[in-house]
Design a protein around this motif. Structure first.
Motif, PDB file in Angstrom:
ATOM      1  N   THR A 197       2.392  80.542 124.267  1.00  0.00           N
ATOM      2  CA  THR A 197       2.460  79.145 123.854  1.00  0.00           C
ATOM      3  C   THR A 197       1.771  78.972 122.502  1.00  0.00           C
ATOM      4  N   LEU A 198       2.328  78.103 121.672  1.00  0.00           N
ATOM      5  CA  LEU A 198       1.685  77.736 120.412  1.00  0.00           C
ATOM      6  C   LEU A 198       1.619  76.211 120.368  1.00  0.00           C
ATOM      7  N   ILE A 199       0.384  75.686 120.243  1.00  0.00           N
ATOM      8  CA  ILE A 199       0.170  74.247 120.114  1.00  0.00           C
ATOM      9  C   ILE A 199       0.087  73.948 118.626  1.00  0.00           C
ATOM     10  N   LEU A 200       0.917  73.027 118.143  1.00  0.00           N
ATOM     11  CA  LEU A 200       0.983  72.763 116.711  1.00  0.00           C
ATOM     12  C   LEU A 200       1.375  71.311 116.460  1.00  0.00           C
ATOM     13  N   PRO A 201       1.108  70.825 115.237  1.00  0.00           N
ATOM     14  CA  PRO A 201       1.494  69.451 114.912  1.00  0.00           C
ATOM     15  C   PRO A 201       2.994  69.337 114.709  1.00  0.00           C
ATOM     16  N   PHE A 202       3.510  68.175 115.034  1.00  0.00           N
ATOM     17  CA  PHE A 202       4.928  67.916 114.827  1.00  0.00           C
ATOM     18  C   PHE A 202       5.179  67.669 113.345  1.00  0.00           C
ATOM     19  N   ASP A 203       6.220  68.276 112.808  1.00  0.00           N
ATOM     20  CA  ASP A 203       6.597  68.089 111.409  1.00  0.00           C
ATOM     21  C   ASP A 203       8.108  67.928 111.354  1.00  0.00           C
ATOM     22  N   SER A 204       8.560  66.726 111.090  1.00  0.00           N
ATOM     23  CA  SER A 204       9.999  66.452 111.099  1.00  0.00           C
ATOM     24  C   SER A 204      10.739  67.162 109.964  1.00  0.00           C
ATOM     25  N   SER A 205       9.999  67.663 108.957  1.00  0.00           N
ATOM     26  CA  SER A 205      10.669  68.346 107.844  1.00  0.00           C
ATOM     27  C   SER A 205      10.981  69.812 108.175  1.00  0.00           C
ATOM     28  N   LEU A 249       8.455  82.189 123.618  1.00  0.00           N
ATOM     29  CA  LEU A 249       7.385  81.419 122.978  1.00  0.00           C
ATOM     30  C   LEU A 249       7.657  79.931 123.163  1.00  0.00           C
ATOM     31  N   GLU A 250       6.741  79.262 123.842  1.00  0.00           N
ATOM     32  CA  GLU A 250       6.839  77.815 124.047  1.00  0.00           C
ATOM     33  C   GLU A 250       6.095  77.114 122.913  1.00  0.00           C
ATOM     34  N   LEU A 251       6.788  76.272 122.166  1.00  0.00           N
ATOM     35  CA  LEU A 251       6.165  75.478 121.110  1.00  0.00           C
ATOM     36  C   LEU A 251       5.868  74.094 121.669  1.00  0.00           C
ATOM     37  N   VAL A 252       4.595  73.698 121.641  1.00  0.00           N
ATOM     38  CA  VAL A 252       4.190  72.405 122.165  1.00  0.00           C
ATOM     39  C   VAL A 252       3.642  71.591 121.004  1.00  0.00           C
ATOM     40  N   TYR A 253       4.275  70.451 120.737  1.00  0.00           N
ATOM     41  CA  TYR A 253       3.918  69.618 119.588  1.00  0.00           C
ATOM     42  C   TYR A 253       2.956  68.515 119.990  1.00  0.00           C
ATOM     43  N   VAL A 254       1.944  68.310 119.159  1.00  0.00           N
ATOM     44  CA  VAL A 254       0.939  67.277 119.424  1.00  0.00           C
ATOM     45  C   VAL A 254       0.752  66.416 118.184  1.00  0.00           C
ATOM     46  N   GLU A 255       0.215  65.222 118.421  1.00  0.00           N
ATOM     47  CA  GLU A 255      -0.089  64.318 117.309  1.00  0.00           C
ATOM     48  C   GLU A 255      -1.583  64.223 117.038  1.00  0.00           C
ATOM     49  N   SER A 256      -2.397  64.536 118.056  1.00  0.00           N
ATOM     50  CA  SER A 256      -3.836  64.344 117.901  1.00  0.00           C
ATOM     51  C   SER A 256      -4.615  65.335 118.763  1.00  0.00           C
ATOM     52  N   LEU A 257      -5.898  65.441 118.451  1.00  0.00           N
ATOM     53  CA  LEU A 257      -6.803  66.256 119.264  1.00  0.00           C
ATOM     54  C   LEU A 257      -6.857  65.698 120.680  1.00  0.00           C
ATOM     55  N   ARG A 258      -6.791  64.387 120.822  1.00  0.00           N
ATOM     56  CA  ARG A 258      -6.784  63.760 122.159  1.00  0.00           C
ATOM     57  C   ARG A 258      -5.577  64.251 122.960  1.00  0.00           C
ATOM     58  N   ASP A 259      -4.399  64.393 122.310  1.00  0.00           N
ATOM     59  CA  ASP A 259      -3.218  64.956 122.988  1.00  0.00           C
ATOM     60  C   ASP A 259      -3.540  66.338 123.566  1.00  0.00           C
ATOM     61  N   VAL A 260      -4.205  67.164 122.777  1.00  0.00           N
ATOM     62  CA  VAL A 260      -4.524  68.528 123.216  1.00  0.00           C
ATOM     63  C   VAL A 260      -5.468  68.494 124.420  1.00  0.00           C
ATOM     64  N   LEU A 261      -6.475  67.629 124.360  1.00  0.00           N
ATOM     65  CA  LEU A 261      -7.407  67.507 125.484  1.00  0.00           C
ATOM     66  C   LEU A 261      -6.676  67.025 126.740  1.00  0.00           C
ATOM     67  N   ASN A 262      -5.739  66.096 126.563  1.00  0.00           N
ATOM     68  CA  ASN A 262      -4.948  65.632 127.707  1.00  0.00           C
ATOM     69  C   ASN A 262      -4.075  66.749 128.279  1.00  0.00           C
ATOM     70  N   LEU A 263      -3.491  67.562 127.407  1.00  0.00           N
ATOM     71  CA  LEU A 263      -2.687  68.708 127.860  1.00  0.00           C
ATOM     72  C   LEU A 263      -3.539  69.686 128.659  1.00  0.00           C
ATOM     73  N   LEU A 264      -4.716  70.009 128.140  1.00  0.00           N
ATOM     74  CA  LEU A 264      -5.597  70.946 128.837  1.00  0.00           C
ATOM     75  C   LEU A 264      -6.013  70.397 130.204  1.00  0.00           C
ATOM     76  N   ALA A 265      -6.093  69.071 130.306  1.00  0.00           N
ATOM     77  CA  ALA A 265      -6.468  68.426 131.575  1.00  0.00           C
ATOM     78  C   ALA A 265      -5.271  68.286 132.514  1.00  0.00           C
ATOM     79  N   GLY A 266      -4.088  68.743 132.069  1.00  0.00           N
ATOM     80  CA  GLY A 266      -2.914  68.731 132.937  1.00  0.00           C
ATOM     81  C   GLY A 266      -2.049  67.497 132.839  1.00  0.00           C
ATOM     82  N   GLN A 267      -2.300  66.633 131.870  1.00  0.00           N
ATOM     83  CA  GLN A 267      -1.503  65.418 131.720  1.00  0.00           C
ATOM     84  C   GLN A 267      -0.243  65.686 130.897  1.00  0.00           C
ATOM     85  N   GLN A 268       0.819  64.973 131.220  1.00  0.00           N
ATOM     86  CA  GLN A 268       2.060  65.069 130.448  1.00  0.00           C
ATOM     87  C   GLN A 268       1.985  64.100 129.272  1.00  0.00           C
ATOM     88  N   LEU A 269       2.613  64.474 128.167  1.00  0.00           N
ATOM     89  CA  LEU A 269       2.641  63.617 126.986  1.00  0.00           C
ATOM     90  C   LEU A 269       4.034  63.042 126.788  1.00  0.00           C
TER      91      LEU A 269
END
Length: 195
Positions: free
Chosen positions: A135-143, A152-172
């Protein structure tokens, strides 16, 4: 307690594994980055500490040591910000969630905790596959064109809070740019395999 978070460094168009090792201990408030960081990497400490403070994790009376390994390879760019922030949170006991070993984290942090795209993200994605990351956690870039790589699973996030929520098992919620919505595209993945 030390924490290790996986990231990816770039040397030209070639990517390589970087272990972001962090130790947080009581002491005179300071942040030190070692492992041949250039000026843009050294500036990470200011961005990261501001973002952590904004999110309610101040580093009061904490001494933070960050080692970017391999030590002999020069590190450049702000792409380690996200991994550094997670290492500090884990080592400092701010979060208890496990950080998966086969997951990499890249992205620059703004002072409010937003994760921004960095130069060389396509090279970092290709390097993640070569390094056998799951898995690779990375920022979303529309370009950047939508990339799908087997294994390889690409998981896009907008914020550090998103990452913390992912680690806690929450869906975004899915991320879609306005152009994607107009084209009727499906959102890129924001599901994080916790196993």
């Amino acid at each position: 307690m030390s924490a290790k978070v996986l990231s990816i460094g770039l040397k030209g168009l070639e990517g390589y594994r970087v272990d972001v090792e962090v130790q947080v201990k009581e002491g005179f408030e300071s942040v030190v980055i070692v492992g041949l960081p250039d000026a843009s990497v050294k500036e990470s400490k200011e961005r990261v500490t501001a973002a952590l403070h904004t999110l309610g994790f101040p580093l009061v009376e904490k001494k933070v040591i960050i080692n970017l390994s391999p030590a002999e390879q020069k590190k450049n760019g702000p792409l380690f910000d996200l991994a550094i922030a997670l290492g500090i949170l884990k080592s400092g006991g701010f979060i208890q969630e496990r950080i998966p070993v086969e997951t990499g984290f890249i992205g620059a942090l703004s002072l409010d905790g937003t994760v921004h795209p960095v130069e060389g993200m396509i090279a970092a994605i290709l390097a993640a596959r070569k390094l056998n990351l799951k898995t690779l956690i990375l920022p979303f870039d529309s370009s950047i064109p939508r990339i799908e790589i087997d294994g390889l699973e690409l998981v896009y996030v907008e914020s550090l809070r998103d990452v913390l929520n992912l680690l806690a098992g929450q869906q975004l919620l899915p991320l879609l740019s306005e152009a994607d919505i107009e084209k009727g595209c499906q959102a890129p993945s924001r599901d994080f395999p916790i196993a």
